[in-house]
Design a protein around this motif. Structure first.
Motif, PDB file in Angstrom:
ATOM      1  N   GLY A 193       0.842  -1.184   0.000  1.00  0.00           N
ATOM      2  CA  GLY A 193       0.000   0.000   0.000  1.00  0.00           C
ATOM      3  C   GLY A 193       0.880   1.238   0.000  1.00  0.00           C
ATOM      4  N   PRO A 194       0.267   2.412  -0.073  1.00  0.00           N
ATOM      5  CA  PRO A 194       1.056   3.657  -0.116  1.00  0.00           C
ATOM      6  C   PRO A 194       1.773   3.922   1.199  1.00  0.00           C
ATOM      7  N   GLY A 195       2.873   4.664   1.124  1.00  0.00           N
ATOM      8  CA  GLY A 195       3.580   5.091   2.325  1.00  0.00           C
ATOM      9  C   GLY A 195       2.754   6.098   3.095  1.00  0.00           C
ATOM     10  N   TRP A 196       3.043   6.221   4.376  1.00  0.00           N
ATOM     11  CA  TRP A 196       2.250   7.082   5.250  1.00  0.00           C
ATOM     12  C   TRP A 196       2.800   8.483   5.406  1.00  0.00           C
ATOM     13  N   ALA A 197       3.975   8.782   4.927  1.00  0.00           N
ATOM     14  CA  ALA A 197       4.558  10.109   5.131  1.00  0.00           C
ATOM     15  C   ALA A 197       3.629  11.191   4.573  1.00  0.00           C
ATOM     16  N   GLY A 198       3.329  12.162   5.412  1.00  0.00           N
ATOM     17  CA  GLY A 198       2.517  13.298   4.990  1.00  0.00           C
ATOM     18  C   GLY A 198       1.021  13.070   4.972  1.00  0.00           C
ATOM     19  N   VAL A 199       0.556  11.895   5.335  1.00  0.00           N
ATOM     20  CA  VAL A 199      -0.870  11.611   5.233  1.00  0.00           C
ATOM     21  C   VAL A 199      -1.701  12.544   6.111  1.00  0.00           C
ATOM     22  N   THR A 200      -1.182  12.935   7.276  1.00  0.00           N
ATOM     23  CA  THR A 200      -1.968  13.809   8.162  1.00  0.00           C
ATOM     24  C   THR A 200      -1.984  15.257   7.693  1.00  0.00           C
ATOM     25  N   THR A 201      -1.123  15.588   6.749  1.00  0.00           N
ATOM     26  CA  THR A 201      -1.165  16.928   6.168  1.00  0.00           C
ATOM     27  C   THR A 201      -2.044  16.951   4.919  1.00  0.00           C
ATOM     28  N   ARG A 202      -2.235  15.795   4.319  1.00  0.00           N
ATOM     29  CA  ARG A 202      -3.071  15.699   3.116  1.00  0.00           C
ATOM     30  C   ARG A 202      -4.528  15.397   3.414  1.00  0.00           C
ATOM     31  N   ARG A 203      -4.784  14.750   4.536  1.00  0.00           N
ATOM     32  CA  ARG A 203      -6.141  14.296   4.876  1.00  0.00           C
ATOM     33  C   ARG A 203      -6.579  14.842   6.224  1.00  0.00           C
ATOM     34  N   LYS A 204      -7.867  15.093   6.334  1.00  0.00           N
ATOM     35  CA  LYS A 204      -8.434  15.517   7.609  1.00  0.00           C
ATOM     36  C   LYS A 204      -8.466  14.306   8.553  1.00  0.00           C
ATOM     37  N   PRO A 205      -8.401  14.556   9.857  1.00  0.00           N
ATOM     38  CA  PRO A 205      -8.421  13.443  10.806  1.00  0.00           C
ATOM     39  C   PRO A 205      -9.681  12.582  10.700  1.00  0.00           C
ATOM     40  N   GLU A 206     -10.821  13.217  10.391  1.00  0.00           N
ATOM     41  CA  GLU A 206     -12.068  12.459  10.246  1.00  0.00           C
ATOM     42  C   GLU A 206     -11.959  11.461   9.092  1.00  0.00           C
ATOM     43  N   TRP A 207     -11.354  11.889   7.988  1.00  0.00           N
ATOM     44  CA  TRP A 207     -11.196  11.018   6.826  1.00  0.00           C
ATOM     45  C   TRP A 207     -10.315   9.823   7.193  1.00  0.00           C
ATOM     46  N   ILE A 208      -9.207  10.082   7.865  1.00  0.00           N
ATOM     47  CA  ILE A 208      -8.288   9.008   8.250  1.00  0.00           C
ATOM     48  C   ILE A 208      -8.994   8.019   9.183  1.00  0.00           C
ATOM     49  N   MET A 209      -9.688   8.523  10.182  1.00  0.00           N
ATOM     50  CA  MET A 209     -10.393   7.656  11.129  1.00  0.00           C
ATOM     51  C   MET A 209     -11.489   6.846  10.430  1.00  0.00           C
ATOM     52  N   ASN A 210     -12.223   7.484   9.531  1.00  0.00           N
ATOM     53  CA  ASN A 210     -13.266   6.756   8.806  1.00  0.00           C
ATOM     54  C   ASN A 210     -12.664   5.702   7.886  1.00  0.00           C
ATOM     55  N   PHE A 211     -11.533   6.008   7.254  1.00  0.00           N
ATOM     56  CA  PHE A 211     -10.905   5.021   6.385  1.00  0.00           C
ATOM     57  C   PHE A 211     -10.404   3.822   7.180  1.00  0.00           C
ATOM     58  N   ILE A 212      -9.807   4.070   8.330  1.00  0.00           N
ATOM     59  CA  ILE A 212      -9.283   2.981   9.155  1.00  0.00           C
ATOM     60  C   ILE A 212     -10.414   2.080   9.656  1.00  0.00           C
ATOM     61  N   THR A 213     -11.545   2.676  10.044  1.00  0.00           N
ATOM     62  CA  THR A 213     -12.624   1.895  10.659  1.00  0.00           C
ATOM     63  C   THR A 213     -13.736   1.491   9.698  1.00  0.00           C
ATOM     64  N   ASN A 214     -13.769   2.056   8.521  1.00  0.00           N
ATOM     65  CA  ASN A 214     -14.840   1.789   7.551  1.00  0.00           C
ATOM     66  C   ASN A 214     -14.213   1.563   6.173  1.00  0.00           C
ATOM     67  N   THR A 215     -13.206   0.743   6.153  1.00  0.00           N
ATOM     68  CA  THR A 215     -12.341   0.560   4.985  1.00  0.00           C
ATOM     69  C   THR A 215     -13.104   0.187   3.722  1.00  0.00           C
ATOM     70  N   ASP A 216     -13.946  -0.829   3.797  1.00  0.00           N
ATOM     71  CA  ASP A 216     -14.617  -1.330   2.596  1.00  0.00           C
ATOM     72  C   ASP A 216     -15.493  -0.273   1.936  1.00  0.00           C
ATOM     73  N   VAL A 217     -16.268   0.438   2.735  1.00  0.00           N
ATOM     74  CA  VAL A 217     -17.153   1.469   2.184  1.00  0.00           C
ATOM     75  C   VAL A 217     -16.327   2.614   1.591  1.00  0.00           C
ATOM     76  N   MET A 218     -15.261   2.992   2.280  1.00  0.00           N
ATOM     77  CA  MET A 218     -14.407   4.070   1.769  1.00  0.00           C
ATOM     78  C   MET A 218     -13.773   3.675   0.434  1.00  0.00           C
ATOM     79  N   ILE A 219     -13.319   2.446   0.318  1.00  0.00           N
ATOM     80  CA  ILE A 219     -12.732   2.000  -0.948  1.00  0.00           C
ATOM     81  C   ILE A 219     -13.787   2.036  -2.050  1.00  0.00           C
ATOM     82  N   ASP A 220     -15.004   1.663  -1.721  1.00  0.00           N
ATOM     83  CA  ASP A 220     -16.074   1.652  -2.723  1.00  0.00           C
ATOM     84  C   ASP A 220     -16.530   3.045  -3.130  1.00  0.00           C
TER      85      ASP A 220
END
Length: 161
Positions: A94-121
């Motif tokens: 998967g992609p590297g994590w460097a800079g992810v918190t500057t590119r994405r809002k914390p809500e987006w990151i948390m939703n992606f981690i906990t709701n992975t399948d729906v986010m991918i879709d």
């Protein structure tokens, strides 16, 4: 020999018929919690690209790092994430994590981690990343606390002190 050939052909026909199933309906139905929502391909009217899709609508972050949470996030990462993600911008599986918190809002990151399948879709940028990485991220079934700790670990990686 004839019986074996006949049995193979019948099996092939059954497998082909089963794999072609479906109603031909171009709509996808995704179940979220107890609600079921339908969206046609490419049409995500309720999707918010800044926060993603999931229960996190507002994640409060301290301007300084919570070191204890970051350490717990590091532990989660070692077990669940590091086999596919590097902490640099280099892609592993998967992609590297460097800079992810500057590119994405914390809500987006948390939703992606906990709701992975729906986010991918639903997320067009995640779908584009999937085309590059060629491997769909599995849902790691992390708790909300694990996801929050991972977020803090990502912040630490991005230089938050």
């Amino acid at each position: 020999m004839k019986k074996l050939l006949s049995l193979s052909i019948i099996t092939l026909v059954i497998v082909a018929a089963a794999s072609c199933g479906g109603s031909g309906d171009s709509k996808k139905t995704t179940e979220v919690g107890t609600e079921s929502t339908a969206a046609s391909d490419g049409d995500n009217p309720s999707y918010d690209p800044h926060r993603g899709e999931g229960k996190f609508t507002n994640v409060e972050l301290s301007p300084t790092l919570d070191v204890a949470k970051a350490e717990l996030g590091n532990q989660v990462s070692q077990v669940k994430c590091n086999s596919c993600h590097k902490m640099t911008d280099e892609r592993l599986v998967g992609p590297g994590w460097a800079g992810v918190t500057t590119r994405r809002k914390p809500e987006w990151i948390m939703n992606f981690i906990t709701n992975t399948d729906v986010m991918i879709d639903k997320d067009p940028e995640v779908q584009a990343q999937l085309e590059l990485c060629l491997v769909r991220m599995p849902n790691q079934n992390l708790s909300d606390d694990d996801a929050r700790n991972l977020l803090e670990y990502m912040r630490q990686n991005d230089g938050v002190k």
